[in-house]
Design a protein around this motif. Structure first.
Motif, short mmCIF file in Angstrom:
data_model
loop_
_atom_site.label_atom_id
_atom_site.label_comp_id
_atom_site.label_asym_id
_atom_site.label_seq_id
_atom_site.Cartn_x
_atom_site.Cartn_y
_atom_site.Cartn_z
N UNK A 308 0.84 -1.21 0.00
CA UNK A 308 0.00 0.00 0.00
C UNK A 308 0.86 1.25 0.00
N UNK A 309 0.45 2.21 -0.81
CA UNK A 309 1.11 3.51 -0.83
C UNK A 309 0.09 4.56 -0.42
N UNK A 310 0.56 5.54 0.35
CA UNK A 310 -0.32 6.61 0.83
C UNK A 310 0.09 7.93 0.18
N UNK A 311 -0.93 8.78 -0.04
CA UNK A 311 -0.67 10.11 -0.54
C UNK A 311 -1.62 11.09 0.15
N UNK A 349 2.95 13.66 -2.74
CA UNK A 349 3.76 12.66 -2.07
C UNK A 349 3.27 11.24 -2.23
N UNK A 350 4.22 10.30 -2.16
CA UNK A 350 3.90 8.87 -2.12
C UNK A 350 4.64 8.27 -0.94
N UNK A 356 4.44 8.59 8.07
CA UNK A 356 5.15 9.59 7.25
C UNK A 356 4.14 10.44 6.48
N UNK A 357 3.10 9.81 5.99
CA UNK A 357 2.05 10.54 5.26
C UNK A 357 1.36 11.53 6.19
N UNK A 358 1.10 11.12 7.44
CA UNK A 358 0.45 12.01 8.41
C UNK A 358 1.33 13.22 8.73
N UNK A 359 2.63 12.98 8.88
CA UNK A 359 3.56 14.09 9.16
C UNK A 359 3.58 15.08 8.01
N UNK A 371 -6.38 18.74 4.02
CA UNK A 371 -5.72 17.49 3.61
C UNK A 371 -6.57 16.28 3.92
N UNK A 372 -6.34 15.25 3.08
CA UNK A 372 -7.01 13.98 3.29
C UNK A 372 -6.04 12.87 2.86
N UNK A 373 -5.73 11.97 3.77
CA UNK A 373 -4.79 10.88 3.45
C UNK A 373 -5.56 9.75 2.80
N UNK A 374 -5.02 9.31 1.66
CA UNK A 374 -5.72 8.28 0.89
C UNK A 374 -4.75 7.23 0.38
#
Length: 376
Positions: A308-311, A349-350, A356-359, A371-374
């Motif tokens: 899984x990758x987050x952006x 970002x990926x 790390x995505x949250x930071x 922002x919304x992390x997906x």
């Protein structure tokens, strides 16, 4: 009757060589004058004419031959010098005279390995030690460039070219002879002893004695990248990843070996299921347009699909152009457009790690973005 026979013999003698005594004297005067005045082209022409028209017993052939050879040398007429030197043994010359011409040839053909070796063989006992070293190294290097391994082995034994002989033996797959030749490291100059040991190790390896091969190469103080790669390959094959990793990390500092090193560091992490670290190394290898770079790219495609990758999504817009304009207007870096249902989102970002995505999202929030992390 006897008088007639004698006249016939003399006539045949002069006509067979196409020259009379008067003509001989005239040519000799021209040669002598031209040589004194350094008109070497005339000396060469007339000397060749004289040698052609006189027999081997002629009393002046020796002097004419000398004038010819020196003139050819002074004018650097290599083709004719080489032709004449090959038949010099048939001329009425002393051994000292022949050696003199061989020395001229040694200098004239100093950049021609094939002809240089001819003169070297003729003068082995006459060449000063310094010149002998230079000539032997030149010949060995030229033969090595052309892959003429047997010619290297035909050269006389010398400390300065022993390494070339070891390489030649290795290339000819004479591995036992390589080991025998490298028994005494004192037979090699100090600056090539490590390389001699390397080929000794390779020879052990080719003969199936892997343990001895590795012991030999690991004992080398100053290892070249090739030596380090050999050890890395060995430990990879033995699945001793701790040792392999140690050598691979050294290779990441060497130009020409970085793609290989990063790829196999990634493979080690991949095999131990440390996929995030594997991706890190695969990405480093993938920047190189090489065999290992291409293999890294292929493996990355598989891993990135599996993990899984987050952006961080900032906004949804009605068209792709509007999304791109938003990125440009806000001067956003590392951001891209991705379709979300019937809309187009701006993502930045990926991240493999959710934290790390949250930071990163917090930093964007501080700049005034929603922002919304997906997951991608």
């Amino acid at each position: 009757m006897i008088r007639n026979i004698l006249f016939t013999f003399l006539a045949l003698f002069y006509f067979s060589f196409g020259i009379t005594q008067q003509e001989k004297e005239q040519i000799l005067r021209v040669i002598q004058g031209a040589y004194k005045d350094k008109i070497y082209s005339v000396v060469i022409t007339k000397s060749l004419e004289y040698l052609k028209k006189t027999n081997k017993k002629d009393r002046y052939r020796k002097d004419v031959t000398k004038a010819l050879m020196f003139s050819l040398y002074y004018t650097k007429n290599k083709d004719l010098f080489w032709k004449q030197i090959k038949s010099i043994s048939q001329e009425p010359l002393s051994e000292e005279d022949k050696k003199t011409f061989y020395k001229l040839g040694l200098n004239l053909f100093k950049d021609d390995p094939e002809k240089l070796s001819f003169f070297y063989e003729k003068l082995q006992g006459e060449i000063p030690e310094y010149d002998k070293k230079r000539i032997l190294k030149f010949l060995a290097l030229e033969y090595m460039k052309k892959g003429q391994w047997n010619k290297i082995l035909s050269l006389p034994d010398s400390k300065d070219i022993n390494l070339y002989k070891v390489i030649a033996l290795y290339k000819l797959k004479r591995y036992k002879d390589v080991i025998k030749k490298t028994d005494k490291l004192g037979d090699f100059p100090s600056d090539v002893k490590d390389t001699a040991l390397y080929f000794r190790g390779l020879a052990f390896y080719k003969l199936g004695n892997e343990k001895k091969a590795v012991e030999t190469i690991e004992a080398i103080t100053f290892k070249t990248p090739e030596m380090i790669q050999f050890l890395a390959n060995y430990y990879l094959k033995k699945k001793n990843y701790l040792y392999a990793e140690r050598y691979l990390k050294i290779l990441t500092l060497e130009e020409g070996f970085k793609d290989y090193a990063y790829y196999y560091l990634a493979v080690i992490e991949d095999l131990t299921k440390n996929y995030k670290k594997a991706i890190h190394y695969y990405k480093k290898a993938a920047v190189y347009n090489t065999k290992y770079g291409k293999k890294a790219k292929e493996r990355l495609k598989v891993l990135e699909k599996a993990l899984p990758l987050y952006s961080v999504r900032l906004i949804l817009l009605s068209s792709e152009d509007k999304a791109k304009s938003f990125i440009k207007k806000k001067k956003l870096e590392n951001c891209f457009v991705k379709k979300y249902k019937n809309l187009y989102g701006v993502y930045c970002g990926r991240f493999e790690n959710l934290e790390e995505a949250k930071d990163f999202a917090k930093k964007l929030q501080e700049k005034g973005f929603d922002t919304y992390i997906q997951k991608l």
